[in-house]
Design a protein around this motif. Sequence first.
Motif, PDB file in Angstrom:
ATOM      1  N   VAL A  96       0.862  -1.185   0.000  1.00 59.83           N
ATOM      2  CA  VAL A  96       0.000   0.000   0.000  1.00 59.83           C
ATOM      3  C   VAL A  96       0.899   1.237   0.000  1.00 59.83           C
ATOM      4  O   VAL A  96       1.781   1.372   0.848  1.00 59.83           O
ATOM      5  CB  VAL A  96      -0.916   0.018   1.242  1.00 59.83           C
ATOM      6  N   TYR A  97       0.660   2.130  -0.963  1.00 57.04           N
ATOM      7  CA  TYR A  97       1.445   3.353  -1.077  1.00 57.04           C
ATOM      8  C   TYR A  97       0.582   4.556  -0.731  1.00 57.04           C
ATOM      9  O   TYR A  97      -0.642   4.542  -0.928  1.00 57.04           O
ATOM     10  CB  TYR A  97       1.995   3.502  -2.496  1.00 57.04           C
ATOM     11  N   ASP A  98       1.219   5.611  -0.207  1.00 55.86           N
ATOM     12  CA  ASP A  98       0.464   6.833   0.102  1.00 55.86           C
ATOM     13  C   ASP A  98       0.304   7.683  -1.149  1.00 55.86           C
ATOM     14  O   ASP A  98       0.698   7.275  -2.254  1.00 55.86           O
ATOM     15  CB  ASP A  98       1.135   7.609   1.243  1.00 55.86           C
ATOM     16  N   LYS A  99      -0.265   8.887  -0.993  1.00 58.64           N
ATOM     17  CA  LYS A  99      -0.561   9.742  -2.147  1.00 58.64           C
ATOM     18  C   LYS A  99       0.700  10.219  -2.866  1.00 58.64           C
ATOM     19  O   LYS A  99       0.633  10.661  -4.017  1.00 58.64           O
ATOM     20  CB  LYS A  99      -1.391  10.950  -1.698  1.00 58.64           C
ATOM     21  N   ASN A 100       1.843  10.108  -2.176  1.00 54.28           N
ATOM     22  CA  ASN A 100       3.119  10.500  -2.790  1.00 54.28           C
ATOM     23  C   ASN A 100       3.908   9.299  -3.288  1.00 54.28           C
ATOM     24  O   ASN A 100       5.109   9.406  -3.555  1.00 54.28           O
ATOM     25  CB  ASN A 100       3.956  11.292  -1.777  1.00 54.28           C
ATOM     26  N   ASP A 101       3.233   8.155  -3.409  1.00 60.21           N
ATOM     27  CA  ASP A 101       3.846   6.911  -3.882  1.00 60.21           C
ATOM     28  C   ASP A 101       4.978   6.418  -2.987  1.00 60.21           C
ATOM     29  O   ASP A 101       5.948   5.803  -3.453  1.00 60.21           O
ATOM     30  CB  ASP A 101       4.349   7.060  -5.321  1.00 60.21           C
ATOM     31  N   VAL A 102       4.845   6.677  -1.686  1.00 62.13           N
ATOM     32  CA  VAL A 102       5.810   6.183  -0.706  1.00 62.13           C
ATOM     33  C   VAL A 102       5.225   4.944  -0.035  1.00 62.13           C
ATOM     34  O   VAL A 102       4.050   4.929   0.351  1.00 62.13           O
ATOM     35  CB  VAL A 102       6.135   7.264   0.351  1.00 62.13           C
TER      36      VAL A 102
END
Length: 352
Positions: free
Chosen positions: A50-56
């Motif tokens: 699962v990635y956050d909105k900043n693709d982290v």
Amino acid sequence: MAENQKLISKKKPTFPVSKLLAAFLKKHNRSTKISILYDDLLRFQGAISVYDKNDVDTLWVRTYYSEFEREEIDLNLKKIYTLLHSDGNEKTIPYLNIDAIDFCTFGNSKPFRIKVRNILNDNFTYFYVKQADASRVYGLELEHILSPYTMNYLVYEDTLIEEHISGIPGDDFIENVLPTCSKSEKAQIAKEFVKFKERCFIRLLGDMRSYNYVITPIHDFDKIVYKIRAIDFDQQSFEGNLKVYNLQFMKENFKMVQMVGERLENSSINQYKIEERSYIAKRMISSPDRIQHIVRCMIHDTISFPKHVERLKQDLIEYVGDVEFKKCNNMGEILETILIFVKRNYLDISSK
């Protein structure tokens, strides 16, 4: 600040819930029978990151189960939601949907995060399914009694259910929000950090690195007030190094500690520490039976190693100067001695 000092070197073991603690949980309505356990959720067949909105990478993975199992799991998770947030009435179950079951591969508790959505209005919330660790249960209960915040959780056998605590993760806040705050907001956050630091230190809640607490903005007339809440309670009364319980020695909190030094005078810092000690003493006085009961459970429980107990005793004797700590045989007795010290000091000063 000892920024590079590694304070926590080894992973903390999981301590089982004792019979005394189980009796306490039952007495105070923290125990209930549930139809799905932590181990049942471990039977997932696959997962993706699962990635956050900043693709982290968030270090959470989204799990997948067989179609037959997922149907049963979803129903049981909805039942748990009704027990946690309501009276267990299952009439609302048709209006609930389990949108995601995420598993965290990082940290001690390796929790499952359940996303529950109301299909009538698309409102959603989370709750967590974890292994029942006595340290964490003590931490949750002490937070409920001694902090300004109520904690909503349930325990059944080796499974712990926790309500989600809303807020901006501390590390995210420090990196992205704090730089944009005004001078007055930074002063208010500094005040809250001092009080939060004192609260954790007194009740021996360790490892409060920035990602283990959240900061919640609250709109109050023409300003925003920021509150700080712990979200990780695994390190309740476990470590022997006193610095583990002091937020200023965590390198992740460096910017917050620096801000306190820039925005607050020493006299103000001492004032806020005294205020927090007074609040804790008042909470103990208002709930004497409950705090005595949970501390008594800790005294008869094993939630740390003897070498940790011995080191913490010595550190506290040097820090506080109270030889009463020499008589302590376990973490429960150490905490009891600290709380007696805080309460006695408050009563002595208030009576004068």
